[in-house]
Design a protein around this motif. Structure first.
Motif, PDB file in Angstrom:
ATOM      1  N   HIS A  52       0.815  -1.219   0.000  1.00  0.00           N
ATOM      2  CA  HIS A  52       0.000   0.000   0.000  1.00  0.00           C
ATOM      3  C   HIS A  52       0.849   1.268   0.000  1.00  0.00           C
ATOM      4  CE1 HIS A  52      -3.763  -2.145   0.716  1.00  0.00           C
ATOM      5  NE2 HIS A  52      -3.163  -2.843   1.655  1.00  0.00           N
ATOM      6  N   LEU A  53       2.167   1.101  -0.082  1.00  0.00           N
ATOM      7  CA  LEU A  53       3.047   2.251   0.142  1.00  0.00           C
ATOM      8  C   LEU A  53       2.829   3.366  -0.881  1.00  0.00           C
ATOM      9  CD1 LEU A  53       5.218   3.356   1.976  1.00  0.00           C
ATOM     10  CD2 LEU A  53       6.938   2.239   0.556  1.00  0.00           C
ATOM     11  N   ASP A  54       2.583   3.025  -2.125  1.00  0.00           N
ATOM     12  CA  ASP A  54       2.326   4.047  -3.148  1.00  0.00           C
ATOM     13  C   ASP A  54       1.186   4.969  -2.731  1.00  0.00           C
ATOM     14  OD1 ASP A  54       3.884   4.218  -5.631  1.00  0.00           O
ATOM     15  OD2 ASP A  54       3.530   2.069  -5.735  1.00  0.00           O
ATOM     16  N   TYR A  55       0.087   4.347  -2.294  1.00  0.00           N
ATOM     17  CA  TYR A  55      -1.082   5.136  -1.882  1.00  0.00           C
ATOM     18  C   TYR A  55      -0.759   5.990  -0.659  1.00  0.00           C
ATOM     19  CZ  TYR A  55      -5.670   6.221   0.095  1.00  0.00           C
ATOM     20  OH  TYR A  55      -6.751   6.878   0.628  1.00  0.00           O
ATOM     21  N   LEU A  56      -0.084   5.396   0.312  1.00  0.00           N
ATOM     22  CA  LEU A  56       0.227   6.109   1.556  1.00  0.00           C
ATOM     23  C   LEU A  56       1.121   7.323   1.284  1.00  0.00           C
ATOM     24  CD1 LEU A  56       0.935   3.063   3.913  1.00  0.00           C
ATOM     25  CD2 LEU A  56      -1.181   4.364   3.692  1.00  0.00           C
ATOM     26  N   VAL A  57       2.130   7.122   0.436  1.00  0.00           N
ATOM     27  CA  VAL A  57       3.048   8.228   0.119  1.00  0.00           C
ATOM     28  C   VAL A  57       2.312   9.320  -0.646  1.00  0.00           C
ATOM     29  CG1 VAL A  57       5.093   8.851  -1.225  1.00  0.00           C
ATOM     30  CG2 VAL A  57       5.106   6.801   0.207  1.00  0.00           C
ATOM     31  N   LEU A  58       1.483   8.922  -1.606  1.00  0.00           N
ATOM     32  CA  LEU A  58       0.715   9.898  -2.385  1.00  0.00           C
ATOM     33  C   LEU A  58      -0.151  10.762  -1.467  1.00  0.00           C
ATOM     34  CD1 LEU A  58      -0.360  10.707  -5.387  1.00  0.00           C
ATOM     35  CD2 LEU A  58      -2.301   9.283  -4.728  1.00  0.00           C
ATOM     36  N   GLU A  59      -0.919  10.104  -0.573  1.00  0.00           N
ATOM     37  CA  GLU A  59      -1.804  10.845   0.329  1.00  0.00           C
ATOM     38  C   GLU A  59      -0.996  11.709   1.297  1.00  0.00           C
ATOM     39  OE1 GLU A  59      -5.087  11.154   0.286  1.00  0.00           O
ATOM     40  OE2 GLU A  59      -5.185   9.917  -1.507  1.00  0.00           O
ATOM     41  N   TRP A  60       0.122  11.177   1.739  1.00  0.00           N
ATOM     42  CA  TRP A  60       0.973  11.928   2.675  1.00  0.00           C
ATOM     43  C   TRP A  60       1.487  13.209   2.004  1.00  0.00           C
ATOM     44  CZ3 TRP A  60       1.607  10.911   7.741  1.00  0.00           C
ATOM     45  CH2 TRP A  60       2.608  11.579   8.436  1.00  0.00           C
ATOM     46  N   LEU A  61       1.930  13.078   0.765  1.00  0.00           N
ATOM     47  CA  LEU A  61       2.439  14.252   0.046  1.00  0.00           C
ATOM     48  C   LEU A  61       1.323  15.210  -0.351  1.00  0.00           C
ATOM     49  CD1 LEU A  61       5.103  12.506  -2.223  1.00  0.00           C
ATOM     50  CD2 LEU A  61       5.530  13.902  -0.189  1.00  0.00           C
ATOM     51  N   ASN A  62       0.091  14.680  -0.435  1.00  0.00           N
ATOM     52  CA  ASN A  62      -1.047  15.552  -0.766  1.00  0.00           C
ATOM     53  C   ASN A  62      -1.431  16.463   0.390  1.00  0.00           C
ATOM     54  OD1 ASN A  62      -1.309  14.693  -3.375  1.00  0.00           O
ATOM     55  ND2 ASN A  62      -2.924  13.201  -2.943  1.00  0.00           N
ATOM     56  N   LEU A  63      -1.010  16.099   1.611  1.00  0.00           N
ATOM     57  CA  LEU A  63      -1.270  16.968   2.759  1.00  0.00           C
ATOM     58  C   LEU A  63      -0.331  18.166   2.646  1.00  0.00           C
ATOM     59  CD1 LEU A  63      -1.432  14.194   5.492  1.00  0.00           C
ATOM     60  CD2 LEU A  63      -3.367  15.431   4.555  1.00  0.00           C
ATOM     61  N   PHE A  92       7.353  11.013   7.425  1.00  0.00           N
ATOM     62  CA  PHE A  92       6.487   9.844   7.222  1.00  0.00           C
ATOM     63  C   PHE A  92       6.804   8.787   8.298  1.00  0.00           C
ATOM     64  CE2 PHE A  92       5.373   5.747   5.300  1.00  0.00           C
ATOM     65  CZ  PHE A  92       4.092   6.023   4.828  1.00  0.00           C
ATOM     66  N   PRO A  93       5.762   8.158   8.890  1.00  0.00           N
ATOM     67  CA  PRO A  93       6.015   7.187   9.973  1.00  0.00           C
ATOM     68  C   PRO A  93       6.584   5.870   9.458  1.00  0.00           C
ATOM     69  CG  PRO A  93       3.673   7.300   9.525  1.00  0.00           C
ATOM     70  CD  PRO A  93       4.307   8.348   8.657  1.00  0.00           C
ATOM     71  N   PHE A  94       7.818   5.941   8.989  1.00  0.00           N
ATOM     72  CA  PHE A  94       8.458   4.752   8.395  1.00  0.00           C
ATOM     73  C   PHE A  94       8.686   3.654   9.423  1.00  0.00           C
ATOM     74  CE2 PHE A  94      11.626   8.057   9.307  1.00  0.00           C
ATOM     75  CZ  PHE A  94      12.384   7.417  10.287  1.00  0.00           C
ATOM     76  N   ILE A 126      10.570   8.091  -5.161  1.00  0.00           N
ATOM     77  CA  ILE A 126      11.082   9.040  -6.156  1.00  0.00           C
ATOM     78  C   ILE A 126      10.055   9.350  -7.255  1.00  0.00           C
ATOM     79  CG2 ILE A 126      12.806   9.247  -8.014  1.00  0.00           C
ATOM     80  CD1 ILE A 126      14.863   8.147  -6.003  1.00  0.00           C
ATOM     81  N   PRO A 127       9.332   8.360  -7.819  1.00  0.00           N
ATOM     82  CA  PRO A 127       8.333   8.723  -8.837  1.00  0.00           C
ATOM     83  C   PRO A 127       7.307   9.734  -8.333  1.00  0.00           C
ATOM     84  CG  PRO A 127       8.738   6.367  -8.899  1.00  0.00           C
ATOM     85  CD  PRO A 127       9.468   6.896  -7.707  1.00  0.00           C
ATOM     86  N   HIS A 128       6.890   9.608  -7.066  1.00  0.00           N
ATOM     87  CA  HIS A 128       5.916  10.567  -6.522  1.00  0.00           C
ATOM     88  C   HIS A 128       6.525  11.960  -6.399  1.00  0.00           C
ATOM     89  CE1 HIS A 128       2.642   7.817  -5.672  1.00  0.00           C
ATOM     90  NE2 HIS A 128       3.523   6.941  -5.211  1.00  0.00           N
ATOM     91  N   LEU A 129       7.790  12.029  -6.048  1.00  0.00           N
ATOM     92  CA  LEU A 129       8.464  13.335  -5.945  1.00  0.00           C
ATOM     93  C   LEU A 129       8.698  13.937  -7.329  1.00  0.00           C
ATOM     94  CD1 LEU A 129      11.083  12.453  -3.178  1.00  0.00           C
ATOM     95  CD2 LEU A 129       9.016  13.834  -2.902  1.00  0.00           C
ATOM     96  N   VAL A 130       9.058  13.083  -8.289  1.00  0.00           N
ATOM     97  CA  VAL A 130       9.338  13.562  -9.652  1.00  0.00           C
ATOM     98  C   VAL A 130       8.088  14.174 -10.261  1.00  0.00           C
ATOM     99  CG1 VAL A 130       9.898  12.814 -11.994  1.00  0.00           C
ATOM    100  CG2 VAL A 130      11.291  12.035 -10.067  1.00  0.00           C
ATOM    101  N   ILE A 131       6.953  13.477 -10.156  1.00  0.00           N
ATOM    102  CA  ILE A 131       5.725  13.984 -10.775  1.00  0.00           C
ATOM    103  C   ILE A 131       5.284  15.299 -10.133  1.00  0.00           C
ATOM    104  CG2 ILE A 131       4.016  12.824  -9.338  1.00  0.00           C
ATOM    105  CD1 ILE A 131       3.937  13.129 -13.175  1.00  0.00           C
ATOM    106  N   ARG A 132       5.769  15.575  -8.933  1.00  0.00           N
ATOM    107  CA  ARG A 132       5.501  16.862  -8.273  1.00  0.00           C
ATOM    108  C   ARG A 132       6.647  17.863  -8.498  1.00  0.00           C
ATOM    109  NH1 ARG A 132       2.816  13.107  -5.674  1.00  0.00           N
ATOM    110  NH2 ARG A 132       0.865  13.600  -4.579  1.00  0.00           N
TER     111      ARG A 132
END
Length: 1838
Positions: free
Chosen positions: A1214-1225, A1235-1237, A1257-1263
């Motif tokens: 589920h990490l993709d979803y969690l990171v996406l939502e976390w970065l959306n905050l 992030f609570p790693f 990294i993909p989530h950071l790149v797209i942002r």
């Protein structure tokens, strides 16, 4: 106004006269008037009518108060210095005033409590608070409070929470006051009663009141006085028990403060036994709170502190001294004393030993701070006394060895028994032998002494403990065996002693249960002779022995003679029957007078019957286990009505998440089917003997029957025995139920029951004598015990059906008539007095069903209004008013009535199916007449109990009550609840008893008027309770019961279609009401709500023995998640702003636990909310301070429940979803760094980045957050550009689909396209990836394709224009995958976009992939790997859709040959689908059915494509496909049509296909069923086209089919047909057998048998194992005995090994051929890891020079193997060079003995390790063999 009242009014006014003499005269007159019957009658009537204009008792009391005030004022103003006689006169005057008040109250409340509670309380409180008045009247007022207010239930229920608290404060202040105006014991008793009232009628005292108790205990220490201390401590225990659930930490801290003082008081003061009892209870309570369920460490849920540890050691020391002191008193006291110590002290000592005993510490020096004086305590420089104490099992062993006296020894035996029984793990393995030796030595001493039963009980627990230990060493087992043999012998010899017979049998049973020794034949003699009579312990022991050992056929004596001297044909089993039924060896059954024990006393339900029936079965051990494996039904379990503290202990463990039963997932499941007993055959002679004995027994009873003298209980027991035996017979399949009901045994049982029924008739017609009442109660209890209304199939249920058929109509009607008569009798066991009228009470009609709203329900009466539960002052208990439900209110006749009522309810509930002799509806009608308004009087305790029994017992779960009867049953509910609305105990009980009614409400027609009426009545009451709960007028126990009702309502009506509460004119659906309890102020309530929150997400229908789960619609689930999450958060926020208050520590911790449990339960029960719930947890760790270690503990349990190997795997999914939502905050606090790693088990951010950068990294790149990418690279010391290159496929997935998609006017998509374009431009920048992009694109194309495919999410509700084939396999509740995700049309458009952008401008992406043929293999394998890695059915289904999408694309392009990979692709897809089909569940539910249907659809597409486009491609696979599909037609009706269509296409439509004709001919025959008729005819027409086959031809036909080893189930129909052929052609088989004997090498029968045995070997551990083995067994059975010496010489050599020398001369090429053949076969294995290893090996081998040489030679042969291996061939000119391991001594490493001897590992692992060691040693010169290491690491059999 009457003259009498007028006189009283004048008198009352005269009491206010200014002259004392006048007042004195009026007092005498006043006393006379309030005794006058006429005056009393008028006052009673006016008080009851609530008419204030007339004189009533309250008005008179006000006059009296003024008189008291006036007299007191006069006394206060009188001269202080007077003579002693004047002083005495004044004292006497005061006493007279007090006596007058007491006298008045008694007169007023003599018949019923008519004075207003508020008036009385105000008077008492005003008096006690006034210091001058308190000294004068305080004692008398306190007596009035205790005896006339707190002992009256009416007043008890009217006291408000504020008044309870005020009473508590005032009286505790009095108790602590130095000057004692009131007797301290009296004050303590009042505190005890007030605490009890406050804790039962309100949510308890606030934790701040704990200080009072601390002061009281310190006070007792200082004054060395314990006056009233036992009452104070008893109150303290009540308070702590109530407080503990909410304030565990505070209670523990308080214990740490107070217990040292109590230890001091114990040691320094002389305490009486009652005070010691209370202190022990307090110690025990603190143990439970600190160590729930024996938890020893904080990690397991204990509360630890150094101070508490010190207290435990001191308490241990004190108890050792106390036990020693008790022993001394026993030894030196005159007279007889019990050698045992009270159980509470033993349990406390055992609990302490469990906590402080450990293997490391044998002795310890402790500080005895409690022995210092108070002055020394205040002087901190004063040293504490030190003492060395001994710890561990050595202490116990020393006491057991050294103690000579029973008084010293027995307490330690009790402690040892309790310790081992409660905590078996506390006894270390190494202590077993020493302890056993000591106990063995104690056993022979004083065989009949007081210690013997205690030694035996201790040995029993040791035996049970040893039986649970699986890690004992062989030598230790041997030592223990010697002791057990000796103990067995001693116990066996002492069995005849009746005093210790129970203990002896208990020990024997424990030894048998643990299989500690082998049971000898002598043991069975116990149950055949006169050594002992049948008893409960003996029967339990015999049951265990039969279940574990089985009964030998005979028992021999020492001289090898049968024990049965008289009748040698009498077996041991028959002797046991005779022993149980007290039958003599001679057949004199009619002449005997003594009845067997089974008819005199109660045995475990059906225990004797199970033994008797098992004895008649040939395999009695299997029969007994079959009968015993059914769990005991609820009715025959001892259900504890009152909640115990163990519930609070479980709450503590739930709060710390050390008990997580609530997280177990009830998976989608079928209703359990009862597997009938198969294979049980009986000894007919034993069955006949048993029947004869039972008939003789019943005949004896019937012959001696006399209505007046015969005991009805004996008749009932005998009839129960007969039907119990019949029930067990039916359950094991010996006889059918219908046959049993016609048997002679049943007829005798019927006759016995008719005789027993006459005792009921006699009772009905005669007076209710006490002896008859007691006898009839026993009869009712026995009859009820014979009935079973549980839902699971069991012997109980069958026996119950038989017993119901015994009950005559007359018996049932007589019972009903007696019930009506008993209910209407006027009895006054406690003289409850009259109940006042309530006509004008504004609360009276608050629950009328006509007004379905709960607007004014349960509103409080006006000030001074009366309460409902009117109980007179005579109904008292020692401390507090007696509960109306208390048994003390009931006479023996009342108890009989309730027993009869329950019996009738159970009868009518279970009699709704089957044939019975009475009309159940008529009996129910009679029972419901009891709750008619003309009969039911809620004020009567008996009627209240009666109504509760009917509520609980009449609505059956399996046999629901007709709805019109439910309406009748619920009619009185509103009145009863309104009547007792302030009595919290009654309210709780009523709500708990409503649960069966709630379940009943979904049974009828939902639109019927009766159904709506019943629902309305129930919802009105529940709505009223909810309204009260919101206003804070319900205690937590009532709210707990309310939550249970709401939970059941949600199970009954999950959509809340009718479950709507109407409160104050507003509608509240139950699914919206339920989440409110997550923020309840009581922790237990909110935790129960959190635990049950899954009812908001799942439809939990109770159907029979299973709970069927069905997910609720998406909208309902999303709403439920929001409501539940917000309510749990609301509870958090209520306390967060007061977090600095240390007293809120508990509440904050509790609220966090509720939030965590709520999210955890949602996580487990709702796949569609799973990601949201998981993100809520991550967010709560950051924002709400959830402890990471608790969250991890929960997530580990969740991941285990979801069958993930590790927590990290679950979180990574589920990490993709969690990171996406976390970065959306959008705030700085929610950066990746925060992030609570830790939840992923990473200890620092570097480890997190290093392991997860491909996700991050993909989530950071797209942002465009490239700075953070660089930061990650710096943290893990990598080049940031190389990280971008590693993540390139995943980055493109976030970019390309937005370029390709051309949807109509989607502004969101346009915005994302713009963002993607910017990011891509940045990536192309020379400072980022630059021109490297093109190379990365081409080299990673297969990976990019896989990543794109993995984004598939095909909603079920796609628009018509975009609807695809995959939509048919999608569901509304399929959870969305990790972002980004796209429908299939976007993914296809992206593929098209890629091909358009490719420099060659090829038509499709498949053409690009064809340039590297292994690309297809990579993609297909990658998809299969993803599917193999998950156990999540939804994710697996989505991956199947991905597979379907990609394979469909491949099939469309199959004619292009896919770069030569077409054959490999077809075969790979066919076998992948077949493996998935073979792993189907036993019963399809929603998602599993869609997955299966998808597989069949794709297989059908593959077959159609193969037939139309690939000519002979299907030829080699047809048999496997058909053999796999055939079992699906019969077993799964849901997919029958889909499967049949495919079979018909393959066999019928293609019967003339030249490529398939021969293959169809070789198919195994289709089953002889109607559905296969056309298929069978077609196949047989082809098979027998040249005429019928002989048996030889049939066998050759069977042997001609070679099948893939991993799919033996595909030969099942062939095996069945072969068995038929062998059975039909026995004559031909004789000739074939002769020929085989003459020439075993070529004999067809030998070949057949070898082939069958190979099929058996192949079937083991594969799908269909049992069916194949049974079919092979049937064939071998038809063949008959075989000479195995001829079979043994037939070695089935691998065909490739035989073929290799014929094809190649070079050894290396021969090995290559064998190896490649094996690897080719491995490519169709089920295990993806094995296939992946095979691919690695194939690529390596074919890249070598040897591989190229082999290819060039082998391609000239007709074998198609190379077609399948085409994707793995490299076209490079440069060969792969295998590095040589040149070692001086290559075999040196193989000398390690651990290589050759398995090291605690299974055989497969050992072989793999050994094989890899060979390859690593360098001793292998063949490069082909060296390249096989990946395969050697995965499989061990070649």
């Amino acid at each position: 106004m009457s003259l009498a009242l007028n006189d009283l009014l004048i008198c009352c006014r005269q009491l206010e006269h200014d002259r004392a003499t006048e007042r004195r005269k009026e007092v005498e007159k006043f006393k006379r008037l309030i005794r006058d019957p006429e005056t009393v009658q008028h006052l009673d009537r006016h008080s009851d009518s609530k008419q204030s204009k007339y004189l009533n008792w309250d008005a008179v009391f006000r006059f009296l108060q003024k008189y008291v005030q006036k007299e007191t004022e006069c006394l206060r103003t009188a001269k202080p210095s007077v003579s002693a006689s004047t002083q005495a006169t004044r004292q006497k005057k005061m006493q007279e005033i007090s006596s007058l008040v007491k006298y008045f109250i008694k007169c007023a409340n003599k018949r019923a409590p008519r004075l207003k509670c508020q008036e009385l309380l105000n008077y008492i409180m005003d008096t006690v608070k006034d210091s001058s008045n308190c000294s004068v009247y305080g004692a008398d007022c306190s007596n009035i409070l205790l005896k006339d207010i707190l002992s009256v239930r009416k007043y008890w229920c009217e006291i408000s929470q504020q008044q309870w608290l005020e009473l508590f404060s005032v009286y505790f202040s009095l108790y602590l006051r130095p000057a004692q105006d009131i007797n301290r014991v009296l004050v303590a008793r009042i505190i005890h009663a007030v605490t009890k009232g406050c804790c039962s009628q309100t949510d308890g005292l606030n934790s701040k009141f704990l200080d009072f108790f601390s002061k009281a205990i310190q006070h007792a220490r200082q004054e060395k006085s314990s006056a009233g201390l036992n009452h104070i401590l008893a109150a303290f225990v009540i308070f702590l028990k109530t407080l503990a659930a909410n304030f565990r930490i505070r209670v523990c801290q308080l214990g740490d403060e107070i217990l040292p003082t109590l230890l001091y008081i114990w040691t320094q003061h002389r305490l009486n036994d009652s005070l010691k009892e209370v202190i022990i209870e307090l110690f025990q309570l603190q143990i439970y709170v600190h160590h729930p369920k024996g938890a020893k460490t904080q990690e397991k849920g204990a509360y630890e502190s150094s101070k508490w540890r010190s207290i435990l050691y001191n308490l241990y020391d004190l108890l050792i001294n106390e036990i020693s002191h008790i022993g001394s008193r026993g030894k030196y006291s005159s007279g007889s004393r019990n050698v045992a110590v009270k159980e509470n002290l033993i349990e406390l000592m055992a609990d302490i030993c469990h906590q402080i005993f450990n293997e490391d510490t044998r002795s310890l020096e402790i500080s005895q701070s409690y022995t210092t004086t108070q002055r020394e305590c205040n002087d901190y420089s004063a040293p504490c006394k030190k003492k060395k104490i001994e710890l561990g099992w050595e202490v116990i062993k020393d006491h057991l060895q050294k103690s000579q006296s029973d008084f010293d020894l027995v307490p330690w035996l009790q402690i040892t028994t309790q310790l081992i029984s409660k905590y078996p793990s506390s006894l270390p393995n190494y202590e077993l032998s020493p302890l056993l030796m000591i106990l063995y030595q104690l056993l022979p001493q004083h065989r009949h002494g007081a210690r013997t039963p205690y030694v035996l009980r201790c040995l029993t627990e040791v035996a049970l403990c040893q039986g649970k230990k699986s890690n004992l060493e062989g030598s230790q087992k041997s030592d223990l065996l010697k002791f057990w043999i000796k103990i067995w012998s001693l116990t066996f010899r002492g069995i005849s002693s009746e005093q210790i017979q129970a203990e002896n049998f208990g020990l024997l049973g424990a030894i048998i249960q643990g299989s500690l020794i082998e049971v000898d034949r002598e043991f069975w003699k116990l149950f055949t002779g006169s050594a002992c009579r049948p008893s409960r312990p003996a029967v339990c022991c015999l049951t265990l022995a039969m279940a574990i050992c089985g009964v030998p056929e005979t028992v021999k004596t020492g001289v090898e003679q049968s024990i049965c001297e008289v009748n040698r044909s009498c077996s041991l089993k028959e002797l046991i029957m005779r022993w149980l039924l007290l039958c003599q060896l001679e057949d004199d059954l009619e002449d005997r007078t003594e009845l067997p024990q089974v008819l005199h006393s109660n045995f475990p339900h059906l225990a004797v019957e199970k033994i008797l029936v098992s004895l008649t079965v040939k395999n009695c051990k299997a029969a007994m286990n079959f009968l015993q494996r059914v769990p005991e039904c609820e009715q025959h379990q001892n259900v504890q009505e009152e909640p115990s503290f163990s519930e609070v202990e479980e709450l503590f463990l739930q709060t710390t998440f050390d008990k997580m039963d609530f997280l177990t997932i009830v998976k989608e499941c079928a209703v359990e089917k009862h597997q009938a007993a198969v294979g049980f055959s009986v000894h007919q002679n034993l069955k006949e003997s048993l029947d004869r004995y039972l008939l003789g027994l019943s005949e004896q009873l019937l012959n001696n029957y006399s209505p007046e003298t015969t005991n009805a209980e004996t008749l009932i027991r005998c009839s129960s025995l007969l039907v119990g035996v019949l029930g067990c017979y039916c359950y094991v399949g010996v006889v059918a139920e219908e046959e049993a009901s016609r048997s002679e045994l049943f007829q005798k049982a019927k006759s016995l029951m008719q005789c027993a029924g006459e005792s009921v008739t006699l009772f009905k017609n005669k007076s209710y004598e006490e002896a008859r009442v007691a006898s009839l109660r026993n009869v009712m209890t026995l009859c009820t015990g014979c009935l079973c209304n549980c839902t699971k199939p069991s012997p109980n249920k069958i026996a119950s059906r038989f017993f119901l058929r015994l009950l005559t109509s007359k018996l049932m009607n007589d019972n009903a008539d007696i019930c009506r008569s008993l209910a209407s009798l006027i009895r006054k066991p406690l003289d409850l007095g009259e109940v006042e009228s309530m006509e004008d009470d504004p609360d009276e009609n608050l629950m009328e069903v006509e007004d379905q709203s709960s607007m004014n329900l349960f509103t409080d009466a006006a000030a001074g209004g009366t309460s409902d539960a009117a109980v007179s002052g005579d109904s008292q208990s020692a401390f507090g008013a007696m509960n109306p439900l208390a048994e003390e209110h009931l006479s023996k006749q009342d108890l009989l009535f309730l027993d009869m009522l329950k019996f009738l309810c159970v009868c009518t509930t279970t009699a709704q199916i089957g044939t019975v002799s009475f009309r159940a509806a008529d009996i129910r009608r009679k029972l419901l007449m009891l709750v008619d308004t003309s009969m039911l009087d809620p004020a009567k305790s008996l009627h209240l109990r009666m109504y509760l029994v009917l509520l609980k017992e009449l609505p059956g779960e399996e046999y629901p009550l007709p709805m019109e009867e439910v309406v009748e049953l619920l009619k009185p509910l509103s009145n009863v609840c309104s009547f007792y609305r302030r009595d919290q105990d009654v309210c709780r009980t009523v709500l708990n008893h409503l649960v069966p009614v709630v379940r009943n409400l979904c049974q009828g027609d939902m639109d019927a008027e009766n159904t709506r009426d019943a629902q309305g009545q129930l919802l009105t009451v529940i709505g009223a309770f909810w309204h009260l709960a919101k206003e804070g007028k319900c205690t937590f126990s009532v709210r707990m019961a309310l939550v249970k009702c709401l939970k059941t309502l949600l199970e009954t009506d999950p959509y809340s279609k009718w479950a709507v509460l109407n409160v104050m004119g507003k509608d509240f659906p139950v699914n919206e009401v339920f989440p409110h309890f997550l923020a309840d102020r009581h922790h237990h309530v909110s935790m129960l709500a959190a635990e049950s929150v899954n009812r908001l997400f799942q439809d939990m229908k109770h159907r029979g023995s299973s709970t069927l789960l069905k997910a609720l619609p998406l909208k309902l689930q999303q709403t439920a998640f929001e409501n539940a999450y917000l309510k749990a958060l609301e509870g958090m926020r209520e306390v967060s702003h007061r977090a600095e208050n240390p007293e809120l520590l508990d509440e904050i911790y509790n609220r966090k636990s509720v939030l965590l449990m709520t999210i955890a339960v949602i996580l487990c029960c709702s796949p569609v909310c799973e990601k949201q719930a998981l993100f809520a947890l991550c967010k709560s760790v950051k924002e709400n301070g959830l402890e990471p270690h608790l969250v991890k503990k929960v997530l580990e349990k969740v991941s285990e429940t979801f069958e993930y190997r590790r927590l990290e795997d679950f979180m990574a999914s589920h990490l993709d979803y969690l990171v996406l939502e976390w970065l959306n905050l959008q705030d700085t606090e929610h950066s990746l760094y925060s992030f609570p790693f830790i939840l992923l088990n990473y200890t620092n951010v570097e480890d997190f980045y290093r392991s997860c950068y491909k996700v991050l990294i993909p989530h950071l790149v797209i942002r465009s957050r490239f700075d953070e990418v660089k930061s990650i690279a710096n943290q893990i010391e990598e080049d940031w550009k190389s990280l971008l290159a590693h993540c390139f496929p995943k980055i493109l997935v976030n970019i390309l689909p937005y370029f390709a998609y051309e949807g109509p006017g989607d502004s969101g998509m346009a915005q994302q396209r713009e963002t993607a374009a910017k990011v891509y431009d940045t990536l192309k920048d020379e400072n980022v990836l630059g021109k490297q992009i093109d190379h990365l694109f081409l080299s990673n194309l297969p990976e990019i394709v896989v990543e794109l495919l993995m984004t598939l999410h095909e909603p079920a509700t796609s628009g018509a224009s975009q609807s695809t084939d995959l939509c048919d396999f999608s569901g509304d509740l399929d959870p969305a995958p990790n972002p980004p995700h796209f429908p299939s049309h976007v993914i296809k458009a992206t593929f098209a976009y890629i091909s358009n952008c490719h420099k060659t401008k090829l038509k499709s992406i498949l053409e690009i992939l064809s340039k590297s043929p292994d690309s297809y293999q990579k993609i297909l394998l990658a998809i299969c790997e993803q599917a193999a890695e998950t156990n999540n059915v939804y994710k697996k289904h989505r991956i199947l859709k991905i597979y379907h999408l990609f394979v469909t694309l491949l099939l469309k392009d199959i004619k292009s040959a896919l770069g030569g990979a077409w054959a490999f692709v077809l075969r790979d897809v066919i076998y992948t689908l077949i493996h998935y089909i073979n792993k189907r569940p036993s019963r399809f539910m929603d998602v599993s059915l869609r997955s299966f249907s998808l597989c069949c659809d794709l297989l059908s597409r593959v077959c159609h494509t193969a037939v139309t486009s690939c000519k002979d491609a299907l030829e080699n696979h047809l048999h496997v496909i058909v053999g796999t599909l055939i079992p699906l037609v019969d077993g799964h009706m849901e997919v029958q049509e889909q499967v049949l269509d495919l079979l018909k296409y393959l066999v019928i439509d293609n019967k003339d296909n030249e490529n398939l004709y021969m293959t169809i001919k070789l198919l195994d025959p289709f089953p002889d069923h109607d559905v296969f008729k056309d298929l069978r005819i077609t196949q047989q027409k082809i098979k027998y086209s040249k005429g019928p086959f002989s048996l030889l031809e049939e066998i050759n036909h069977f042997l001609s089919v070679s099948v893939y080893d991993a799919l033996p189930l595909t030969r099942l129909e062939g095996l069945k047909d072969l068995r038929r052929q062998l059975a039909q052609h026995k004559d031909q088989m004789v000739d074939l057998m002769r020929a085989s004997q003459d020439n075993p090498q070529e004999g067809i029968m030998v070949k057949l048998i070898v082939s069958l045995l190979q099929l058996c070997r192949m079937a083991v551990n594969h799908t269909g194992e049992r069916e194949v083995l049974e079919a092979v067994g049937s064939c071998l059975g038809e063949v008959g005995p075989v000479d195995f010496s001829t079979i043994a010489i037939q070695h089935s050599r691998d065909t490739s090994s035989t073929k290799a020398p014929e094809l190649f001369v070079d050894k290396e090429l021969q090995w290559t051929f064998v190896t490649l053949t094996y690897l080719n076969n491995t490519l169709i294995e089920d295990c993806v890891k094995v296939r992946s290893a095979a691919v690695t090996c194939l690529k390596s081998i074919l890249a070598t020079k040897t591989g190229h040489s082999f290819w060039e030679i082998y391609k000239m042969t007709p074998d198609p193997m190379l077609i399948y291996l085409q994707p793995f061939r490299t076209s490079k000119k440069k060969f792969l060079e295998v590095p040589r391991l040149d070692k001086e001594n290559p075999l040196e490493g193989l000398d390690d003995m651990s290589l050759w001897i398995p090291q605690s590992e299974n055989h497969d692992v050992w072989i793999k390790r050994l094989t890899c060691a060979f390859l690593d040693s360098g001793g292998t010169k063949s490069e082909i063999l060296q390249l096989l290491k990946p395969m050697c690491e995965k499989v061990c059999i070649w």
